[in-house]
Design a protein around this motif. Sequence first.
Motif, mmCIF file in Angstrom:
data_model
loop_
_atom_site.group_PDB
_atom_site.id
_atom_site.type_symbol
_atom_site.label_atom_id
_atom_site.label_comp_id
_atom_site.label_asym_id
_atom_site.label_seq_id
_atom_site.Cartn_x
_atom_site.Cartn_y
_atom_site.Cartn_z
ATOM 1 N N ASN A 1 49.628 -23.446 76.805
ATOM 2 C CA ASN A 1 50.498 -24.463 77.401
ATOM 3 C C ASN A 1 50.867 -25.577 76.432
ATOM 4 O OD1 ASN A 1 50.386 -23.143 79.888
ATOM 5 N ND2 ASN A 1 48.404 -24.077 80.310
ATOM 6 N N PHE A 2 50.321 -25.523 75.234
ATOM 7 C CA PHE A 2 50.677 -26.540 74.247
ATOM 8 C C PHE A 2 51.971 -26.173 73.517
ATOM 9 C CE2 PHE A 2 46.954 -29.440 73.869
ATOM 10 C CZ PHE A 2 46.170 -28.861 74.851
ATOM 11 N N THR B 1 55.804 -25.801 73.032
ATOM 12 C CA THR B 1 56.900 -26.515 73.663
ATOM 13 C C THR B 1 58.177 -25.704 73.558
ATOM 14 O OG1 THR B 1 57.194 -27.686 71.599
ATOM 15 C CG2 THR B 1 55.972 -28.814 73.322
ATOM 16 N N PRO C 1 45.967 -31.471 69.633
ATOM 17 C CA PRO C 1 45.538 -32.845 69.371
ATOM 18 C C PRO C 1 44.051 -33.000 69.035
ATOM 19 C CG PRO C 1 46.719 -32.664 71.478
ATOM 20 C CD PRO C 1 46.360 -31.281 71.024
ATOM 21 N N ASN D 1 40.544 -28.373 70.983
ATOM 22 C CA ASN D 1 41.755 -27.572 71.211
ATOM 23 C C ASN D 1 42.000 -26.564 70.092
ATOM 24 O OD1 ASN D 1 43.586 -30.448 72.527
ATOM 25 N ND2 ASN D 1 42.320 -28.983 73.618
ATOM 26 N N LEU E 1 53.333 -33.226 75.053
ATOM 27 C CA LEU E 1 52.214 -32.427 74.553
ATOM 28 C C LEU E 1 50.951 -32.719 75.368
ATOM 29 C CD1 LEU E 1 51.219 -30.472 72.338
ATOM 30 C CD2 LEU E 1 50.636 -32.463 70.958
ATOM 31 N N ARG E 2 50.252 -31.661 75.755
ATOM 32 C CA ARG E 2 49.005 -31.814 76.523
ATOM 33 C C ARG E 2 47.941 -32.569 75.725
ATOM 34 N NH1 ARG E 2 52.908 -28.732 78.538
ATOM 35 N NH2 ARG E 2 52.405 -27.803 80.540
ATOM 36 N N ASN E 3 46.986 -33.075 76.465
ATOM 37 C CA ASN E 3 45.783 -33.706 75.881
ATOM 38 C C ASN E 3 46.117 -34.899 74.976
ATOM 39 O OD1 ASN E 3 43.045 -33.998 75.621
ATOM 40 N ND2 ASN E 3 42.783 -32.450 74.050
ATOM 41 N N CYS E 4 47.237 -35.540 75.241
ATOM 42 C CA CYS E 4 47.579 -36.776 74.542
ATOM 43 C C CYS E 4 47.775 -37.877 75.588
ATOM 44 C CB CYS E 4 48.907 -36.617 73.789
ATOM 45 S SG CYS E 4 48.814 -35.498 72.393
#
Lengths: 277, 277, 277, 277
Positions: A19-20, A22, B143, B147, D27-30
Amino acid sequence: RRFSISFNMAKSKFEYVRNFETDDTCLRNCYIVVRLDGRNFHKFAEQHNFTKPNDNRALGLMSRSARSVLEEMEDIVIAYGQSDEFSFVFKRSSTWFKRRASKLMTHVTSQFSSSYVFYWKEFFGEKPLLYPPSFDGRVVLYPSNRNIKDYLSWRQADCHINNLYNTVFWTLVQRGGLTTAQAEDRLKGTLAADKNEILFSEFDINYNKESDLYKKGTTLIWEKRDETVTKRLMLPNKEEKDVSVTRSRRRVETYHCDIIGEQFWEEHQDILEDDDC
Amino acid sequence: RRFSISFNMAKSKFEYVRNFETDDTCLRNCYIVVRLDGRNFHKFAEQHNFTKPNDNRALGLMSRSARSVLEEMEDIVIAYGQSDEFSFVFKRSSTWFKRRASKLMTHVTSQFSSSYVFYWKEFFGEKPLLYPPSFDGRVVLYPSNRNIKDYLSWRQADCHINNLYNTVFWTLVQRGGLTTAQAEDRLKGTLAADKNEILFSEFDINYNKESDLYKKGTTLIWEKRDETVTKRLMLPNKEEKDVSVTRSRRRVETYHCDIIGEQFWEEHQDILEDDDC
Amino acid sequence: RRFSISFNMAKSKFEYVRNFETDDTCLRNCYIVVRLDGRNFHKFAEQHNFTKPNDNRALGLMSRSARSVLEEMEDIVIAYGQSDEFSFVFKRSSTWFKRRASKLMTHVTSQFSSSYVFYWKEFFGEKPLLYPPSFDGRVVLYPSNRNIKDYLSWRQADCHINNLYNTVFWTLVQRGGLTTAQAEDRLKGTLAADKNEILFSEFDINYNKESDLYKKGTTLIWEKRDETVTKRLMLPNKEEKDVSVTRSRRRVETYHCDIIGEQFWEEHQDILEDDDC
Amino acid sequence: RRFSISFNMAKSKFEYVRNFETDDTCLRNCYIVVRLDGRNFHKFAEQHNFTKPNDNRALGLMSRSARSVLEEMEDIVIAYGQSDEFSFVFKRSSTWFKRRASKLMTHVTSQFSSSYVFYWKEFFGEKPLLYPPSFDGRVVLYPSNRNIKDYLSWRQADCHINNLYNTVFWTLVQRGGLTTAQAEDRLKGTLAADKNEILFSEFDINYNKESDLYKKGTTLIWEKRDETVTKRLMLPNKEEKDVSVTRSRRRVETYHCDIIGEQFWEEHQDILEDDDC
């Protein structure tokens, strides 16, 4: 033997990383240009003794590699190249790779790069390729026919300007006996007319008569051509007979012509789609 | 000879098209992954008679091409590959190509693709490469250290699962005499444990003893190694003497080991930067 | 008192966080649409007793807020609204906020939202606004005149369809005595013609004669109008005299007309720029 | 009455324009920061006679509007504001609006803007709001706890520096009798220590004793607080009785404290999620 169960569990535990990614879909109804540039080709040219200012083998290999890209991707309607760069234009309605920019640019770059090595020998014969070369790519979108024609014109104007400079520069060095530093100095601040004049009065070269390959670069487009092939037919009486069959086939054709003026576009009206779409 | 003036004018008139380029800088302080996948490699493998389920030459060539990428780009801290895919991880603080996604992914893809053709003969000898292959690429950002480790674990779990399947599948076909359709049927719905059991009880194969290259894929990292070279020194008395000099050099090292567990990361703590940065 | 020095140092130490901002410039030569939608306006309408199916006060307030947006941003060439949504179209050559998507959409949304509260009393009089309402926005780009006209046509077709449904639905409830569930049931699967028929045969309503405000929504454009104002002039003989002065001024004008057909566009040719640019 | 059929047809014909919307998922986890800035607030402050250098009513209204945003969006873990700007931080694991940047920034901006007008009277009483004000917004992502703390520290350091400047500047003007041009001149090139000295020696003001609201800005966070309410219970014997019930409720709390040092973060450890996620 229980470990492998855990790999399925592991995979689903880790799968969230998907899911990261884009989305990089290109805006619809725009021409998609992928432009490639050779990386450190100045050095590459030195190391492989390219002739100056233009090396026919190197230009031929660029063209051959570009053709290989077009043949893989039918949605490319026109490609234009000069020196160590090549631009590929996808039609504005293309849905290749769902218009994902990363797929489009990496696929073009990859096909071009592997072709460059693959076809090296066809152009350079026994001269060895010393290491695998690299090209970088980018994607640019153009919303209108005016914009895409201006883009290609920009690249061709760039070709003209660089080629005139390089032609004079290397003539001064190779025939005039100047060092490269002296030649650079001599050309500092000169206009196009001055450069033409140097060529003409000092070396009796009429720049206008230089090869169009150098002055105008290379344009590749798809064209329908009639092709006649001979087919052997089996007749009802079991005899065989050769017949010639003509059919229209789409082929990649090569031009070294002006694409800044309107004439080229009028003669090839099927390259661009209508703006009113 | 006045025409060339107009090319300079033309160029500045058209130059506005430059502003259509968009910025695709990757978010700072994130790991940048470029993943490549072979395009139509199923067919490519068939046409080049790759051995099933794993072809050592093909895997070696993938690895060699990946090494060529690392050697060109020192900011890649780890690469992981399996089958026809390879992932390259740029360090989170990297400023290569100003972190521009398109430059990073096309340069990696290009270097890999040209290397694949360039080194083909080293692995396949006289077997000819029939046409230039193509790879597509993508960029994904991660990030945190968690991950990026999970990303690599995901790819390795995928390797395990596919390799177990392929190993049983091709054993059933090659040694068990099943057609591919029959083998597919036979494996439908089986768990990992079932697959291990088939290999063990029917073919006396202990899957755990299969090559780690197949089960775990290939991991490339930079490591400092002491290197001892012999240098000839000229002594003051004009005599020459061979002395051995040891120095620490960064080299790309290859592993076929587990990267899902923490052990690998504890043993190579300099691969990842601290999260608290 | 030494602490404040450290704040300057602190600021420069932390300033690196600025580089995490990403560029979101809109592609040149495309129309930029900002569309707003009321958040939870179904509930908002209930709580403020909007009349069904259309509330003139609410529609008027939407329009007034949209006008306030246009008057702040002259590069908006047309706006179209219906129900609780409004779309604003920036001209394709606009350079407002350097075409940064986030600036454009937040500024439009902010101006609209604060205007909605500010002008509430003008439309709802003493009826109190119970809480501050919210709108969300988005940016969409359209490369051609065809695309932007189709976008606006899409919204107007949506207006027609919803308004026909809502008109029949609330007539069945308010005049036909059905519950909302019964009305929903009754309309399930009906075509437009069926809905017209229900209105006509059961309630003697000719839908075509319903207000264009409801059926066609609201279109705002800039128009040049002659304005005559009276100015007092001082004559040479010190006498004063009133003279009327006419000048052309750009004003926001409101239409409730068809924008799907070509007529509107032919009558207002200055709204869109030429495709060939 | 056949026309309405064509509107359904029209709608599906035009619906393709939907595909021009692009995905802007964060973006996830940010951490997701939405920062708002008042547009032309210098002029707005003049026109509404804000007191200089700080207007308690205006700062209170900013805070009240920010609180209204937090109460609408529980995933905001901390907000920080000063002057005419406010930053809202969404937790790194937030899935609000599917993390779509445009939705997040427009919803925050809209809620803030409509609240600013809605609550105006609470802070400015009978002083009229002359026109609807506007704010612009942006989204910035931060991958680590260090980054998000540095972002907030950057804004607070900015608050300190501006407030010190403004305090001296307006003291020179209001009490020292300088014109604004003279005050500007006087402060050119001064360091923080110089500014403190001017305040202290010329006006007997100890800057350190100025209000923390001005020096440190406003921080809003969610906190669990015990709340005791009185409930009337019906006893089995039909009598009624008042009992006090205590429960823990999440509320938005306001601080004017240092958030650059670690103390604040140690005392509120639940604001940030762990980096190792």
